[in-house]
Design a protein around this motif. Structure first.
Motif, PDB file in Angstrom:
ATOM      1  N   LEU A 353      81.666-103.415  54.069  1.00 13.63           N
ATOM      2  CA  LEU A 353      80.917-102.986  55.245  1.00 13.63           C
ATOM      3  C   LEU A 353      81.844-102.410  56.310  1.00 13.63           C
ATOM      4  O   LEU A 353      81.539-101.387  56.937  1.00 13.63           O
ATOM      5  N   ALA A 354      82.992-103.064  56.519  1.00 11.27           N
ATOM      6  CA  ALA A 354      83.943-102.548  57.506  1.00 11.27           C
ATOM      7  C   ALA A 354      84.473-101.177  57.096  1.00 11.27           C
ATOM      8  O   ALA A 354      84.587-100.267  57.931  1.00 11.27           O
ATOM      9  N   ALA A 355      84.802-101.012  55.804  1.00 12.55           N
ATOM     10  CA  ALA A 355      85.291 -99.714  55.330  1.00 12.55           C
ATOM     11  C   ALA A 355      84.218 -98.639  55.468  1.00 12.55           C
ATOM     12  O   ALA A 355      84.506 -97.500  55.861  1.00 12.55           O
ATOM     13  N   ALA A 356      82.972 -98.992  55.159  1.00 16.04           N
ATOM     14  CA  ALA A 356      81.880 -98.019  55.282  1.00 16.04           C
ATOM     15  C   ALA A 356      81.690 -97.597  56.744  1.00 16.04           C
ATOM     16  O   ALA A 356      81.501 -96.408  57.040  1.00 16.04           O
ATOM     17  N   CYS A 357      81.754 -98.561  57.674  1.00 11.31           N
ATOM     18  CA  CYS A 357      81.614 -98.221  59.095  1.00 11.31           C
ATOM     19  C   CYS A 357      82.779 -97.359  59.580  1.00 11.31           C
ATOM     20  O   CYS A 357      82.591 -96.427  60.372  1.00 11.31           O
ATOM     21  N   LEU A 358      83.999 -97.661  59.117  1.00 12.65           N
ATOM     22  CA  LEU A 358      85.158 -96.851  59.514  1.00 12.65           C
ATOM     23  C   LEU A 358      85.027 -95.418  59.004  1.00 12.65           C
ATOM     24  O   LEU A 358      85.304 -94.454  59.730  1.00 12.65           O
ATOM     25  N   LEU A 359      84.612 -95.279  57.753  1.00 16.33           N
ATOM     26  CA  LEU A 359      84.424 -93.931  57.214  1.00 16.33           C
ATOM     27  C   LEU A 359      83.303 -93.205  57.948  1.00 16.33           C
ATOM     28  O   LEU A 359      83.407 -92.008  58.258  1.00 16.33           O
ATOM     29  N   TRP A 360      82.228 -93.916  58.218  1.00 17.45           N
ATOM     30  CA  TRP A 360      81.100 -93.332  58.929  1.00 17.45           C
ATOM     31  C   TRP A 360      81.510 -92.884  60.331  1.00 17.45           C
ATOM     32  O   TRP A 360      81.045 -91.855  60.838  1.00 17.45           O
ATOM     33  N   PHE A 362      84.829 -92.227  61.539  1.00 18.62           N
ATOM     34  CA  PHE A 362      85.977 -91.339  61.730  1.00 18.62           C
ATOM     35  C   PHE A 362      86.083 -90.223  60.697  1.00 18.62           C
ATOM     36  O   PHE A 362      86.842 -89.284  60.912  1.00 18.62           O
ATOM     37  N   LEU A 363      85.367 -90.316  59.591  1.00 17.64           N
ATOM     38  CA  LEU A 363      85.484 -89.253  58.591  1.00 17.64           C
ATOM     39  C   LEU A 363      84.958 -87.907  59.102  1.00 17.64           C
ATOM     40  O   LEU A 363      85.586 -86.870  58.842  1.00 17.64           O
ATOM     41  N   VAL A 402      78.869 -91.744  67.596  1.00 19.50           N
ATOM     42  CA  VAL A 402      78.667 -92.909  68.468  1.00 19.50           C
ATOM     43  C   VAL A 402      77.879 -94.025  67.775  1.00 19.50           C
ATOM     44  O   VAL A 402      78.236 -95.204  67.895  1.00 19.50           O
ATOM     45  N   PRO A 403      76.784 -93.759  67.032  1.00 17.18           N
ATOM     46  CA  PRO A 403      76.096 -94.865  66.344  1.00 17.18           C
ATOM     47  C   PRO A 403      77.007 -95.631  65.397  1.00 17.18           C
ATOM     48  O   PRO A 403      76.899 -96.854  65.283  1.00 17.18           O
ATOM     49  N   ALA A 404      77.921 -94.936  64.729  1.00 17.11           N
ATOM     50  CA  ALA A 404      78.847 -95.636  63.841  1.00 17.11           C
ATOM     51  C   ALA A 404      79.792 -96.525  64.636  1.00 17.11           C
ATOM     52  O   ALA A 404      80.149 -97.626  64.190  1.00 17.11           O
TER      53      ALA A 404
END
Length: 629
Positions: A353-360, A362-363, A402-404
């Motif tokens: 979940l943390a990796a998905a939020c980071l990608l969401w 900053f990617l 911003v939502p991410a």
């Protein structure tokens, strides 16, 4: 256990007691303290938690939106200026119109496009919408006709000769837009050419009294005069144009009027509240949109609405956080309850979940080439822009989604709350279970094999890292060679230091293999001593790091052997002493017992018979003691 009873009402149904008992049971099982609250207390706790949730969400949303708008510079003016006619974009557009009108007055040609015009929000230009695509969508146009010819549903028609275009007036692109009224005169009053988009009322335009128009500009005798709301505005300042000058128009001492503008007069008026103007070409099916000033006014209005909205959200967020601060101590039971739910989430799921939020989050920013370029080249490299530009690039990257960011913040809060209330051994982890299983199996192997396996694995990882670092090192060297700069050389020096540390770590890993063998031998010797082998000493090479430790263990082994021999000799002497003493005591004791028995068989007076009986009892007791010894 802390208790906080917020009500003394009776609960005839027993539901409250059951709820409290459940909370107490969960706290006792987890080994934690918990606040046991009645329903009224839970209402306060939930109110405080929801106030914190709403306040932080609104604050992050508003701040993120503000940061994104500032970073991408989406405002046509400073954020404290709400009059659209006081914005830099308005002044640039007026200057653009004046340059075009002066070009027309000087007899030049103005380039403009046919098609649909609309304001793009970022620069002072119109964007053309191709009409061929629109006509093709409706089943017309060259592309659609070619498709129908290929399908055999339409006979090919030889191309017609192009029609001769009608000659257009130089100001044709500006005649339909009534947001700007203009009067252009070229030359003398009698013989000069006049251009205007007004059929009547030129006297009002020249007198600056047209209803609904509050901004007027005049260019007469090489000087520009500007009037707004009946007040004259300073145009030229000290007479020299620089980067801080508000108006880019001819007439400055360092921006003189060309001789080509001799006798040219321009008067223009801008509507106070612009409206959009449209026109249609029914021959081609195109629609034109003349509303540059209207789009600018709407953009300023939207900007004002945006900042008012974000300010309102921040105001609501502030009061929500104030309410949370007042109820902060009451929120802890809610946090504990949430922690009792999150403890069941596997650790691997949390990382995913943390990796998905980071990608969401900053990617999207990293995929934007403009942001990446500013991050790499804005500060210090190749004489880059400035630290402020680099900071703006970072702000763009952070506020891209911003939502991410809000989801990432609340995920962090949940993990922090879970780690605060749940110890590590309580949390579930598939990898931890697997590692414990492998570790249990590994402990069954000898120490030498375990150390050898771990050392070999570390050496293999270091070798792979060294091999993979060679390519980035070569790229960095080539970059510094082609783009010399202080920051590039500093980065190259840092990379060289990292390479040296990596080589040193490889040497240490190789040296640790011999140390692992010595540790394994030392561990085997300790096991042998524990098993009772005190005769065989441990011999290590002279250059071994554990040589002194092995000698100390040998000394301990020799001391234990001497102490054991001394103890054995003492035990043997004790046994011999006890045996001799027991033998020496048994001989007279046997005689005493025999004579006591004989005395008891004789016919003695009562007193003497009692004495003989006592002698026999004491002798029997003494016999028992000797036998025990």
């Amino acid at each position: 256990m802390d208790t906080n009873w917020n009500s003394t009402d009776k609960d005839p149904g027993g539901a409250l007691e059951q709820f409290v008992a459940e909370e107490v049971r969960e706290a006792v099982e987890a080994g934690k303290s918990v606040k046991v609250l009645r329903p009224g207390g839970w209402v306060k706790a939930l109110a405080g938690f929801l106030a914190f949730f709403l306040g932080m969400t609104l604050a992050l949303s508003a701040l993120g939106a503000l940061g994104n708008r500032i970073a991408w510079e989406r405002d046509p003016s400073p954020r404290w200026e709400w009059d659209w006619q006081e914005t830099d974009a308005f002044r640039d557009e007026v200057s653009h119109y004046l340059r075009e009108f002066l070009t027309i007055g000087a007899g030049g040609t103005v380039d403009f496009y046919d098609g649909a015009y609309y304001w793009d929000g970022g620069c002072n230009s119109a964007v053309v919408v191709e009409q061929e695509a629109i006509r093709t969508w409706w089943g017309f146009g060259e592309a659609a006709e070619a498709t129908r010819v290929e399908q055999g549903t339409l006979e090919p028609v030889p191309p017609a000769e192009p029609e001769k275009e009608l000659e257009k007036e130089p100001d044709a692109a500006y005649q339909a837009d009534k947001n700007v009224l203009y009067y252009i005169r070229n030359g003398e009053i009698k013989n000069g050419k006049v251009y205007s988009n007004m059929d009547a009322g030129l006297d009002k335009l020249l007198a600056r009294s047209v209803e609904g128009y509050n901004f007027y500009l005049q260019f007469v005798n090489g000087r520009v005069s500007i009037f707004k709301d009946g007040q004259i505005r300073d145009v030229y300042g000290d007479g020299y144009y620089d980067g801080d000058s508000r108006w880019f128009v001819p007439g400055y001492d360092n921006f003189p009027v060309s001789e080509q503008l001799e006798g040219v007069k321009v008067v223009m008026a801008v509507r106070e509240t612009p409206i959009p103007y449209y026109s249609a070409d029914y021959k081609t099916g195109g629609t034109s949109y003349y509303s540059a000033f209207y789009s600018l006014a709407r953009q300023v209005e939207e900007s004002e609405s945006f900042y008012y909205t974000q300010g309102l959200l921040l105001f609501i967020a502030m009061w929500c956080l104030v309410l949370w601060a007042l109820l902060r101590k009451s929120v802890e039971p809610v946090n504990q309850k949430i922690a009792s739910w999150t403890v069941h989430v596997w650790t691997e799921v949390r990382f995913l979940l943390a990796a998905a939020c980071l990608l969401w989050a900053f990617l999207p920013g990293l995929c934007n080439l403009d942001v990446v370029y500013k991050l790499l080249y804005s500060y210090g490299w190749e004489g880059g822009y400035s630290f402020a530009a680099w900071g703006m690039a970072v702000l763009r990257l952070v506020t891209m989604n911003v939502p991410a960011l809000i989801a990432l913040f609340w995920l962090w809060r949940l993990l922090r709350n879970d780690h605060k209330h749940n110890p590590g051994e309580v949390r579930r982890s598939l990898l931890r279970t697997l590692f414990r299983f492998l570790r249990t199996r590994d402990l069954k192997r000898p120490v030498e094999k375990r150390l050898s396996r771990s050392g070999g694995l570390v050496l293999l990882v270091l070798l792979a890292g060294f091999a993979l670092s060679l390519f980035p090192m070569a790229v960095l060297v080539n970059f510094v060679r082609t783009h010399p700069g202080i920051w590039g050389w500093c980065l190259l020096l840092l990379a060289c230091l990292l390479e040296v540390l990596l080589v040193w770590a490889l040497c240490c890993a190789w040296w640790s293999r011999g140390l692992a063998r010595d540790i394994a031998a030392l561990a085997d010797q300790v096991e042998a001593v524990r098993a009772g082998d005190l005769e065989r000493p441990l011999v290590l090479p002279e250059d071994a790091d554990l040589r002194r430790t092995a000698e100390s263990l040998n000394d301990i082994q020799a001391g234990m052997r001497a102490a054991l021999a001394e103890q054995t000799r003492s035990e043997r002497m004790k046994v011999e002493l006890v045996s001799n003493v027991s033998h020496d005591l048994k001989t007279p004791l046997t005689s005493i017992l025999s004579y006591a028995e004989l005395l008891r068989q004789e016919d003695l007076p009562p007193a003497a018979a009692d004495y003989a009986k006592i002698i026999d009892q004491k002798a029997q007791r003494l016999k028992t003691m000797v036998e025990d010894v």
